[in-house]
Structure formats: structure tokens, C-alpha cells
Design an enzyme around this catalytic site. Structure first.
Site, PDB file in Angstrom:
ATOM      1  N   LYS A   1      44.599  36.539  39.853  1.00 28.01           N
ATOM      2  CA  LYS A   1      43.222  36.633  40.344  1.00 28.01           C
ATOM      3  C   LYS A   1      42.954  38.082  40.702  1.00 28.01           C
ATOM      4  O   LYS A   1      43.749  38.726  41.388  1.00 28.01           O
ATOM      5  CB  LYS A   1      43.059  35.757  41.600  1.00 28.01           C
ATOM      6  CG  LYS A   1      41.662  35.797  42.188  1.00 28.01           C
ATOM      7  CD  LYS A   1      40.755  34.803  41.517  1.00 28.01           C
ATOM      8  CE  LYS A   1      39.283  35.030  41.794  1.00 28.01           C
ATOM      9  NZ  LYS A   1      38.640  36.032  40.876  1.00 28.01           N
TER      10      LYS A   1
ATOM     11  N   GLN B   1      46.587  43.940  44.574  1.00 25.52           N
ATOM     12  CA  GLN B   1      45.972  42.603  44.597  1.00 25.52           C
ATOM     13  C   GLN B   1      46.987  41.509  44.925  1.00 25.52           C
ATOM     14  O   GLN B   1      46.633  40.505  45.543  1.00 25.52           O
ATOM     15  CB  GLN B   1      45.318  42.342  43.231  1.00 25.52           C
ATOM     16  CG  GLN B   1      44.233  41.282  43.253  1.00 25.52           C
ATOM     17  CD  GLN B   1      42.890  41.791  43.759  1.00 25.52           C
ATOM     18  OE1 GLN B   1      42.473  42.879  43.404  1.00 25.52           O
ATOM     19  NE2 GLN B   1      42.221  41.007  44.585  1.00 25.52           N
TER      20      GLN B   1
ATOM     21  N   LYS C   1      47.196  41.563  48.738  1.00 32.68           N
ATOM     22  CA  LYS C   1      45.897  41.185  49.304  1.00 32.68           C
ATOM     23  C   LYS C   1      45.705  39.669  49.181  1.00 32.68           C
ATOM     24  O   LYS C   1      45.348  38.988  50.140  1.00 32.68           O
ATOM     25  CB  LYS C   1      44.798  41.924  48.529  1.00 32.68           C
ATOM     26  CG  LYS C   1      43.410  41.707  49.056  1.00 32.68           C
ATOM     27  CD  LYS C   1      42.328  42.198  48.103  1.00 32.68           C
ATOM     28  CE  LYS C   1      42.514  43.637  47.695  1.00 32.68           C
ATOM     29  NZ  LYS C   1      41.299  44.184  47.022  1.00 32.68           N
TER      30      LYS C   1
ATOM     31  N   LYS D   1      44.490  42.269  37.595  1.00 36.94           N
ATOM     32  CA  LYS D   1      43.330  43.181  37.551  1.00 36.94           C
ATOM     33  C   LYS D   1      43.050  43.514  36.101  1.00 36.94           C
ATOM     34  O   LYS D   1      43.944  43.447  35.258  1.00 36.94           O
ATOM     35  CB  LYS D   1      43.664  44.479  38.296  1.00 36.94           C
ATOM     36  CG  LYS D   1      42.441  45.269  38.693  1.00 36.94           C
ATOM     37  CD  LYS D   1      41.843  44.726  39.988  1.00 36.94           C
ATOM     38  CE  LYS D   1      40.516  45.330  40.323  1.00 36.94           C
ATOM     39  NZ  LYS D   1      40.092  44.955  41.685  1.00 36.94           N
TER      40      LYS D   1
ATOM     41  N   GLY E   1      34.371  40.578  39.678  1.00 38.59           N
ATOM     42  CA  GLY E   1      33.817  41.929  39.586  1.00 38.59           C
ATOM     43  C   GLY E   1      34.642  42.971  40.319  1.00 38.59           C
ATOM     44  O   GLY E   1      35.556  42.658  41.075  1.00 38.59           O
ATOM     45  N   ASP E   2      34.325  44.205  40.071  1.00 40.07           N
ATOM     46  CA  ASP E   2      34.864  45.373  40.790  1.00 40.07           C
ATOM     47  C   ASP E   2      33.886  46.506  40.463  1.00 40.07           C
ATOM     48  O   ASP E   2      32.722  46.218  40.101  1.00 40.07           O
ATOM     49  CB  ASP E   2      36.299  45.685  40.343  1.00 40.07           C
ATOM     50  CG  ASP E   2      37.023  46.661  41.282  1.00 40.07           C
ATOM     51  OD1 ASP E   2      37.544  46.242  42.323  1.00 40.07           O
ATOM     52  OD2 ASP E   2      37.044  47.884  40.982  1.00 40.07           O
TER      53      ASP E   2
ATOM     54  N   ASN F   1      28.270  47.465  45.883  1.00 47.16           N
ATOM     55  CA  ASN F   1      28.327  46.132  46.471  1.00 47.16           C
ATOM     56  C   ASN F   1      29.017  46.122  47.835  1.00 47.16           C
ATOM     57  O   ASN F   1      28.486  45.577  48.810  1.00 47.16           O
ATOM     58  CB  ASN F   1      29.043  45.179  45.490  1.00 47.16           C
ATOM     59  CG  ASN F   1      29.290  43.825  46.107  1.00 47.16           C
ATOM     60  OD1 ASN F   1      30.362  43.556  46.639  1.00 47.16           O
ATOM     61  ND2 ASN F   1      28.283  42.964  46.095  1.00 47.16           N
TER      62      ASN F   1
ATOM     63  N   SER G   1      36.072  34.507  46.590  1.00 45.88           N
ATOM     64  CA  SER G   1      36.244  34.097  45.193  1.00 45.88           C
ATOM     65  C   SER G   1      37.091  32.830  45.115  1.00 45.88           C
ATOM     66  O   SER G   1      36.805  31.918  44.332  1.00 45.88           O
ATOM     67  CB  SER G   1      36.950  35.200  44.387  1.00 45.88           C
ATOM     68  OG  SER G   1      36.044  36.180  43.970  1.00 45.88           O
TER      69      SER G   1
HETATM   70  P1  NDP Z   1      30.163  49.253  42.770  1.00 47.61           P
HETATM   71  O1  NDP Z   1      30.257  49.576  41.348  1.00 47.61           O
HETATM   72  O2  NDP Z   1      29.173  48.249  43.232  1.00 47.61           O
HETATM   73  O3  NDP Z   1      29.927  50.572  43.634  1.00 47.61           O
HETATM   74  C1  NDP Z   1      30.806  51.641  43.557  1.00 47.61           C
HETATM   75  C2  NDP Z   1      30.324  52.740  44.486  1.00 47.61           C
HETATM   76  O4  NDP Z   1      31.331  53.731  44.599  1.00 47.61           O
HETATM   77  C3  NDP Z   1      29.087  53.454  43.942  1.00 47.61           C
HETATM   78  O5  NDP Z   1      28.338  53.946  45.008  1.00 47.61           O
HETATM   79  C4  NDP Z   1      29.703  54.592  43.130  1.00 47.61           C
HETATM   80  O6  NDP Z   1      28.857  55.699  42.936  1.00 47.61           O
HETATM   81  C5  NDP Z   1      30.872  54.959  44.004  1.00 47.61           C
HETATM   82  N1  NDP Z   1      31.953  55.506  43.151  1.00 47.61           N
HETATM   83  C6  NDP Z   1      32.624  54.849  42.203  1.00 47.61           C
HETATM   84  N2  NDP Z   1      33.498  55.649  41.586  1.00 47.61           N
HETATM   85  C7  NDP Z   1      33.368  56.828  42.160  1.00 47.61           C
HETATM   86  C8  NDP Z   1      34.007  58.053  41.954  1.00 47.61           C
HETATM   87  N3  NDP Z   1      34.957  58.227  41.015  1.00 47.61           N
HETATM   88  N4  NDP Z   1      33.648  59.070  42.750  1.00 47.61           N
HETATM   89  C9  NDP Z   1      32.710  58.911  43.700  1.00 47.61           C
HETATM   90  N5  NDP Z   1      32.057  57.746  43.924  1.00 47.61           N
HETATM   91  C10 NDP Z   1      32.384  56.724  43.165  1.00 47.61           C
HETATM   92  O7  NDP Z   1      31.652  48.793  43.203  1.00 47.61           O
HETATM   93  P2  NDP Z   1      32.125  47.961  44.456  1.00 47.61           P
HETATM   94  O8  NDP Z   1      31.272  48.229  45.627  1.00 47.61           O
HETATM   95  O9  NDP Z   1      32.344  46.570  44.015  1.00 47.61           O
HETATM   96  O10 NDP Z   1      33.588  48.583  44.705  1.00 47.61           O
HETATM   97  C11 NDP Z   1      33.810  49.669  45.584  1.00 47.61           C
HETATM   98  C12 NDP Z   1      35.276  49.693  45.972  1.00 47.61           C
HETATM   99  O11 NDP Z   1      35.616  48.475  46.638  1.00 47.61           O
HETATM  100  C13 NDP Z   1      36.260  49.812  44.822  1.00 47.61           C
HETATM  101  O12 NDP Z   1      37.388  50.555  45.265  1.00 47.61           O
HETATM  102  C14 NDP Z   1      36.692  48.378  44.573  1.00 47.61           C
HETATM  103  O13 NDP Z   1      37.962  48.312  43.965  1.00 47.61           O
HETATM  104  C15 NDP Z   1      36.733  47.865  46.003  1.00 47.61           C
HETATM  105  N6  NDP Z   1      36.639  46.419  46.186  1.00 47.61           N
HETATM  106  C16 NDP Z   1      35.606  45.708  45.642  1.00 47.61           C
HETATM  107  C17 NDP Z   1      35.523  44.354  45.867  1.00 47.61           C
HETATM  108  C18 NDP Z   1      34.369  43.548  45.368  1.00 47.61           C
HETATM  109  O14 NDP Z   1      34.325  42.351  45.693  1.00 47.61           O
HETATM  110  N7  NDP Z   1      33.426  44.101  44.635  1.00 47.61           N
HETATM  111  C19 NDP Z   1      36.559  43.638  46.636  1.00 47.61           C
HETATM  112  C20 NDP Z   1      37.549  44.496  47.222  1.00 47.61           C
HETATM  113  C21 NDP Z   1      37.583  45.826  46.974  1.00 47.61           C
HETATM  114  P3  NDP Z   1      28.197  55.938  41.478  1.00 47.61           P
HETATM  115  O15 NDP Z   1      27.208  54.842  41.318  1.00 47.61           O
HETATM  116  O16 NDP Z   1      27.617  57.293  41.569  1.00 47.61           O
HETATM  117  O17 NDP Z   1      29.330  55.847  40.504  1.00 47.61           O
HETATM  118  O1  2IT Z   2      39.596  44.317  44.613  1.00 48.59           O
HETATM  119  C1  2IT Z   2      39.219  43.137  44.762  1.00 48.59           C
HETATM  120  O2  2IT Z   2      39.744  42.379  45.580  1.00 48.59           O
HETATM  121  C2  2IT Z   2      38.098  42.661  43.947  1.00 48.59           C
HETATM  122  N1  2IT Z   2      37.545  43.440  43.176  1.00 48.59           N
HETATM  123  C3  2IT Z   2      37.650  41.233  44.028  1.00 48.59           C
HETATM  124  C4  2IT Z   2      38.511  40.361  43.192  1.00 48.59           C
HETATM  125  C5  2IT Z   2      38.083  38.923  43.063  1.00 48.59           C
HETATM  126  O3  2IT Z   2      38.758  38.231  42.298  1.00 48.59           O
HETATM  127  O4  2IT Z   2      37.129  38.483  43.692  1.00 48.59           O
END
Ligand code: NDP
Ligand code: 2IT
Length: 458
Positions: A99, A120, A123, A135, A174-175, A250, A390
């Protein structure tokens, strides 16, 4: 705690870390993630060294069960053929189906996929739910692509991925770069190829076709539930604390929402181009509109709030970290906070860091924060709310039923409190003080290593 390898006492551990560095020479993010986890496990490893050695437990733990890498050809709006590389790392399935999310970003490579898959495993174990670690993703860049191009890419990606996933096998979500739109296209293609409505094969789905309430909000909300609990355990009230958030995707948006609901004052957010500072408090509905509706840039905030300030990214320290705050929430990407940034944040008087992103702090930065008594909520615990919800989505899909927003939110909050307690208890048991990084690693490792032990040498 993240001891330098040369300071480790366990010869087995030293040897493993040396081997990993040799074998994965070109994978710096993966080496970083492994080193952080393994070095903090030393007290547990010393207790069981002979047993772990005899079953090559650590050697097996750091080797993915399977890595799938594949070609993703698609045709852009100009009729030109594009080719990207797709991945799925099925790292450890000992406590449930693999997952973990899918990341679409041009920086994606095997090292990043492996570090994310490795994180992961732990986590997911902390959530207490039956999910293994995986992943995936691609070096495809959704920025600037039309909806049609994104759809065509997702369909081609799924043409191959569908051979390797399933509700009891591997469940992506998603990520970075993968949200509700992409999950919709991926699900549609899976359903068409398999000719079955297998809702539990993906999570983060739209509410109309098997998605769970609160999944969208879960990672950010969960981060704040964890943060509140960590502060409470240290006699700090979150109310009126100043917060800065790196990122505006997100995780960042819903961390902001919950922080504000808790009475904190969020003054800055960012994207990869720069950051905005609004001393009167970020208007999160404007950020949502820019990012979730218009897919715009954070700078656009100034159109609605001309009194806010914008700082362009132009040095090795992202400008958002120049703004003084009590609580720092890195919610963008890995290694966002280097040692230089950590020193600046400590100098500016921060009290707590909450890792919404995966591995946003370098190992040196973590060491520095802990050495300066900063409370650090580690990503694999603090951002586990997303994957936990999830797993609740999978549960609802299996029941062919759904829970209300409040029901899911309450389960999420309880899960985050439980994760915090696991981190605290494990840290105290092994003599670490307020070291939730070590606590998270130890608590998760105990579960995964026991499951691996009981299932034999596989
Ligand atoms: P999104 O794509 O929704 O948002 C990513 C954000 O981070 C954007 O503001 C983006 O800016 C910025 N960003 C991404 N890459 C870079 C970079 N190389 N340098 C600077 N800024 C960057 O992703 P999420 O919010 O889903 O994910 C954010 C983090 O949280 C990641 O590390 C992800 O692995 C982690 N995460 C996500 C989960 C989820 O459920 N979605 C769960 C647990 C962890 P820009 O638009 O300019 O690229
Ligand atoms: O990094 C993470 O934990 C995620 N992007 C969410 C993974 C998931 O299966 O909901």
C-alpha cells in the site's frame, strides 16, 4: 540518535549499512532513509543481534520484494509520441497488501521510489491496519499538461500497472502530482481492462465511486492531530502559535485548515517557485481556489490579498523558512530542510517541526533539531493519517458501505493519538528522551520484524 555509522556499537549493523551503501551506490535518498531508520534501531538490534543475523533479517528488510519498472508511451496534444518511465516498488508485504501512493514528478527515479517505499513499510505498520509497504510513480510532469494529456498518460500507465495490482495484492493511491483527477483516470482504465468494479484497488477515489469522506483532508488533518498531541504531552497549547507551511498541495492545504481550526495562526505557505507571507493569517479558501481549482501558482494569492508579500525562491534556503514561527510544517518534498535551514529555524526560535512530507529533513537537520530540544514529529508517524484513511477506504469498499465524515474523522484522530503514544512509549522504553523519530522507527520495526520472523525466510 541518528548516530554516525562510525559510532555504532553493533558490528552487524555497521556491516549492513556498509553493504547497503556499496550495493545502492547511486541511490542517495534510499541510503539516507535506510541509515536514519537502522541507526536509531541499534538498542533493539543489540538485544537480538544473533537472531537477526541468523535469519538475515536486516538484509531482507532493506531489499524490496519486487521492483517493477516499465515504459509508458503516450501521445501529446500535438500528436507527438512521449515516453516516460513508470515504477512500482513492492517493498514489504508481511503485514498486508502493498500500500502506498503514486508520485508523478520529473524528479522521480528508482532511488526516490525506494526511499518512499521503505518509509511506507514503517508508516503503515504504525497505523495498526493491515497494509504492507509500497510506492510507485513516474517521471511524468503533470504541470502544464492538458486534461486530455494527463488522461492519456494515466491510461497508458495503468495498461501496465494493472498487471501488478489488485485489492488483495497492491493498492496504490495519490502522492505528489497525483490527486483525485489522476486517480479517477487510473480507476477508469483499470475497470475497463479488468471488466470488474474492484473499488478497493485504488484509494483516494471520488466520493461517487467508492471514495471515503475525509481521505482528501486526512494527511493534513492527521498531521495536526499528531502535532497537538505531541505539544500537549510537552505542556504546550497549540492555540495562538504561529505556523509556517512549506508547500501548498494536498497535505499543506488541509494541515493549514486544521491548524486554523485549532486556533493557530498560519502566516506563510509556498510552492516550488516561492512563498507568500500574510501576517494577518493565510486565507485558505484562496489557496484552495488557486491550487485545487485553477492549478495556479502561489504568487496568484497577491491578486486577492494585495497586502500579502511574495518572496521568490533564489537561494539554498527556501524563503518560507526565513519567516519566524513557533511551528514549522514541511509539507512539500524530501530534503527541503537542510542543516543550514535547520540552524536558521532554531536561531529564529521555533519549538516544533511536523513532517507532513516524506523525509523533508536531512539526517543532519534531524540530528540538529533533536540536539537543540526541538520537538520533531517524524513523517512516517505524523503523516500516516493519509494512508490510515486509505485503509479505512479499503475497509468501507470491502463492506460495500460508507461511514459519515465525523465517523471517519474520529477514527483518524484516534489513530493519530495512538501513533503518537506508540512513538512516545517506544522512545521512553529505549532510553530516548522526547525522541519520537527513534520511537516511530522502533515501534514500527517491532511489528514488521515480528511478522517477517513468523512467516519464515521468504
Ligand atoms: P501535491 O502534489 O498536492 O503538492 C506538492 C506541493 O509541494 C506543491 O506545493 C509543490 O509545489 C511542492 N513541491 C513538490 N515538489 C517540490 C520540489 N521539488 N521543490 C519545491 N516544492 C515542491 O502533493 P502532496 O501534498 O500530496 O504531497 C506533499 C508531500 O507529502 C510529499 O512529500 C508526499 O510524499 C507527502 N505525503 C502525501 C500524502 C498524501 O496523502 N497525499 C500522505 C503522506 C505524505 P509545485 O506545485 O510548485 O511543484
Ligand atoms: O506517503 C503516503 O503515505 C501517501 N502518499 C499516501 C499513501 C496511500 O496509500 O494513501
Amino acid at each position: 540518535m541518528i548516530t554516525c555509522t562510525k559510532e555504532l556499537k553493533s558490528s552487524y549493523l555497521k556491516d549492513i549499512i556498509r553493504q547497503i551503501k556499496l550495493k545502492n551506490n547511486f541511490e542517495p535518498e534510499f541510503i539516507q532513509a535506510v541509515e536514519e531508520v537502522l541507526s536509531s534501531l541499534e538498542p533493539v538490534i543489540l538485544e537480538h543481534e544473533e537472531e537477526f543475523k541468523a535469519s538475515a533479517l536486516l538484509e531482507r528488510l532493506v531489499e524490496p520484494e519486487r521492483i517493477i519498472s516499465f515504459r509508458v508511451p503516450w501521445v501529446d496534444d500535438k500528436g507527438q509520441v512521449q515516453v516516460n518511465r513508470g515504477y512500482r516498488v513492492q517493498f514489504n508485504g508481511s503485514i498486508g497488501p502493498y500500500k502506498g501512493g503514486l508520485r508523478f514528478h520529473p524528479s522521480v527515479n528508482q532511488s526516490i521510489m525506494k526511499f518512499l517505499g521503505f518509509e511506507q513499510i514503517f508508516k503503515n505498520a504504525l497505523t495498526g491496519l493491515p497494509i504492507g509497504g509500497g510506492k510507485g510513480g513516474s517521471d511524468f510532469d503533470p504541470k502544464g499538461k492538458s486534461d486530455m494529456e494527463v488522461m492519456k498518460f494515466c491510461q497508458s500507465f495503468m495498461n501496465e500497472l494493472q498487471k501488478h495490482i489488485g485489492q488483495d495484492t497492491d493498492v496504490p493511491a495519490g502522492d505528489i502530482g497525483v490527486g483525485a483527477r489522476e486517480i479517477g483516470y487510473l480507476f477508469g482504465q483499470y475497470r475497463k481492462i479488468r471488466n470488474t468494479f474492484e473499488a478497493g484497488v485504488l484509494t483516494g477515489k471520488g466520493l461517487e465511486y467508492g471514495g471515503s469522506l475525509v481521505r482528501k483532508e486526512a494527511t493534513g488533518y492527521g498531521l495536526m492531530y499528531f502535532m497537538k498531541e505531541m505539544l500537549k504531552a510537552n505542556n504546550i497549547d497549540i492555540k495562538n502559535k504561529t505556523v509556517i507551511i512549506s508547500g501548498s498541495g494536498n497535505v499543506a492545504i488541509y494541515a493549514c485548515e486544521k491548524a486554523q481550526q485549532m486556533g493557530a495562526n498560519v502566516v506563510a505557505m509556498s510552492d516550488s517557485s516561492g512563498c507568500i507571507y500574510d501576517k494577518d493569517g493565510i486565507k485558505n479558501n484562496i489557496i484552495k481556489n488557486i491550487k485545487e481549482v485553477n492549478r495556479g501558482r502561489i504568487k496568484d494569492y497577491l491578486h486577492d490579498v494585495p497586502t500579502a508579500q511574495y518572496y521568490e525562491n533564489n537561494s539554498n534556503i527556501p524563503p518560507v523558512y526565513n519567516i519566524k514561527a513557533d511551528i514549522i510544517l514541511p509539507c512539500a518534498t524530501q530534503n527541503d530542510i537542510t542543516i543550514d535551514t535547520a540552524k536558521l529555524l532554531v536561531k529564529n526560535g521555533c519549538m516544533a517541526i511536523g513532517e507532513g512530507a516524506n523525509m523533508p529533513c536531512s539526517n543532519e537537520a534531524i540530528e540538529y533539531f533533536l540536539g537543540n530540544n526541538i520537538l520533531l514529529a517524524p513523517g512516517k508517524a505524523a503523516n500516516a493519517g493519509g494512508v490510515a484513511t486509505s485503509a479505512l477506504e479499503m475497509c468501507q469498499n470491502s463492506m460495500r458501505y460508507f461511514w459519515s465524515f465525523d465517523e471517519v474523522d474520529k477514527k483518524l484522530e484516534n489513530t493519530m493519538i495512538n501513533i503518537f503514544n506508540q512513538c512516545k512509549n517506544a522512545s521512553e522504553k529505549y532510553g530516548y528522551k522526547n525522541n519520537y523519530v527513534a520511537g516511530a522507527n522502533i515501534a514500527a520495526f517491532m511489528k514488521v520484524s515480528n511478522a517477517m520472523k513468523e512467516q519464515g525466510i521468504i
